[in-house]
Design a protein around this motif. Structure first.
Motif, PDB file in Angstrom:
ATOM      1  N   ILE A  25      38.419  39.570  35.653  1.00  0.00           N
ATOM      2  CA  ILE A  25      38.770  38.951  36.926  1.00  0.00           C
ATOM      3  C   ILE A  25      40.270  39.063  37.143  1.00  0.00           C
ATOM      4  O   ILE A  25      41.052  38.861  36.215  1.00  0.00           O
ATOM      5  N   SER A  26      40.654  39.393  38.364  1.00  0.00           N
ATOM      6  CA  SER A  26      42.059  39.377  38.773  1.00  0.00           C
ATOM      7  C   SER A  26      42.215  38.372  39.900  1.00  0.00           C
ATOM      8  O   SER A  26      41.310  38.213  40.725  1.00  0.00           O
ATOM      9  N   LYS A  93      40.959  44.836  45.612  1.00  0.00           N
ATOM     10  CA  LYS A  93      42.296  44.222  45.632  1.00  0.00           C
ATOM     11  C   LYS A  93      43.010  44.595  46.928  1.00  0.00           C
ATOM     12  O   LYS A  93      43.746  45.560  47.010  1.00  0.00           O
ATOM     13  N   THR A  94      42.747  43.815  47.943  1.00  0.00           N
ATOM     14  CA  THR A  94      43.365  43.990  49.248  1.00  0.00           C
ATOM     15  C   THR A  94      44.884  43.903  49.095  1.00  0.00           C
ATOM     16  O   THR A  94      45.384  43.070  48.349  1.00  0.00           O
ATOM     17  N   VAL A  95      45.593  44.758  49.809  1.00  0.00           N
ATOM     18  CA  VAL A  95      47.054  44.726  49.758  1.00  0.00           C
ATOM     19  C   VAL A  95      47.540  43.598  50.656  1.00  0.00           C
ATOM     20  O   VAL A  95      47.328  43.618  51.867  1.00  0.00           O
ATOM     21  N   PRO A  96      48.168  42.590  50.058  1.00  0.00           N
ATOM     22  CA  PRO A  96      48.644  41.461  50.862  1.00  0.00           C
ATOM     23  C   PRO A  96      49.972  41.774  51.532  1.00  0.00           C
ATOM     24  O   PRO A  96      50.689  42.687  51.127  1.00  0.00           O
ATOM     25  N   ILE A 105      54.271  38.751  45.974  1.00  0.00           N
ATOM     26  CA  ILE A 105      52.845  38.436  45.971  1.00  0.00           C
ATOM     27  C   ILE A 105      52.142  39.589  45.263  1.00  0.00           C
ATOM     28  O   ILE A 105      52.347  40.749  45.616  1.00  0.00           O
ATOM     29  N   GLU A 106      51.361  39.261  44.208  1.00  0.00           N
ATOM     30  CA  GLU A 106      50.781  40.301  43.354  1.00  0.00           C
ATOM     31  C   GLU A 106      49.429  39.877  42.794  1.00  0.00           C
ATOM     32  O   GLU A 106      49.132  38.698  42.688  1.00  0.00           O
ATOM     33  N   TRP A 107      48.646  40.896  42.396  1.00  0.00           N
ATOM     34  CA  TRP A 107      47.392  40.685  41.682  1.00  0.00           C
ATOM     35  C   TRP A 107      47.683  40.630  40.191  1.00  0.00           C
ATOM     36  O   TRP A 107      48.477  41.418  39.686  1.00  0.00           O
ATOM     37  N   PHE A 108      47.021  39.703  39.478  1.00  0.00           N
ATOM     38  CA  PHE A 108      47.174  39.567  38.023  1.00  0.00           C
ATOM     39  C   PHE A 108      45.796  39.443  37.385  1.00  0.00           C
ATOM     40  O   PHE A 108      44.947  38.694  37.882  1.00  0.00           O
ATOM     41  N   SER A 109      45.605  40.152  36.280  1.00  0.00           N
ATOM     42  CA  SER A 109      44.370  39.958  35.516  1.00  0.00           C
ATOM     43  C   SER A 109      44.487  38.636  34.763  1.00  0.00           C
ATOM     44  O   SER A 109      45.593  38.146  34.515  1.00  0.00           O
TER      45      SER A 109
END
Length: 137
Positions: A25-26, A93-96, A105-109
């Motif tokens: 999950i991210s 993972k939509t680009v915010p 603002i970033e995605w993290f596992s």
């Protein structure tokens, strides 16, 4: 002299997440410009606004991502503070887009969450992981 009572704050936030093929999950986190900590998108509830609508609105304002459906994670009630957290799974993972409230603002596992998360976000993510397993079943 009249005693001043602190105002009670009502807020809502949204955990946006994706899953990879291996049950990984991210989550999407923003580094807030006001306190420079990593947190989920969220903020104050406007007058007569429902908690879910506030979480959806704040998520859109802070990330540009429109959330149509979400499930409740937890309601937190502290003295002078009530905060409701929801979660919404995205297909990718939509680009915010960040706004003035975010330094980044970033995605993290889940295995690589950032240093500098605020204390409430740590609790929210812990509760999310526990509830997400039940939500899927």
């Amino acid at each position: 002299m009249k005693e001043l009572k602190p105002r009670h704050y009502y807020g809502a936030g949204m955990i946006l997440y994706t899953k990879d093929g291996n049950d990984g999950i991210s989550v999407l986190l923003e580094k807030r410009s006001d306190n420079h900590t990593w947190a989920i998108p969220g903020g104050a509830i406007e007058e007569c606004e429902k908690y879910i609508k506030a979480a959806q609105r704040e998520t859109y304002e802070e990330t540009g991502i429109k959330v149509d459906s979400a499930w409740p994670v937890m309601n937190y009630h502290l003295p002078y503070f009530s905060y409701y957290v929801f979660a919404s799974e995205l297909s990718h993972k939509t680009v915010p887009r960040k706004n003035w409230e975010s330094d980044a603002i970033e995605w993290f596992s889940m295995e690589a969450l950032p240093e500098g998360m605020n204390w409430m976000t740590r609790i929210e993510i812990k509760d999310f992981i526990r509830k997400e397993k039940k939500h899927v079943e």
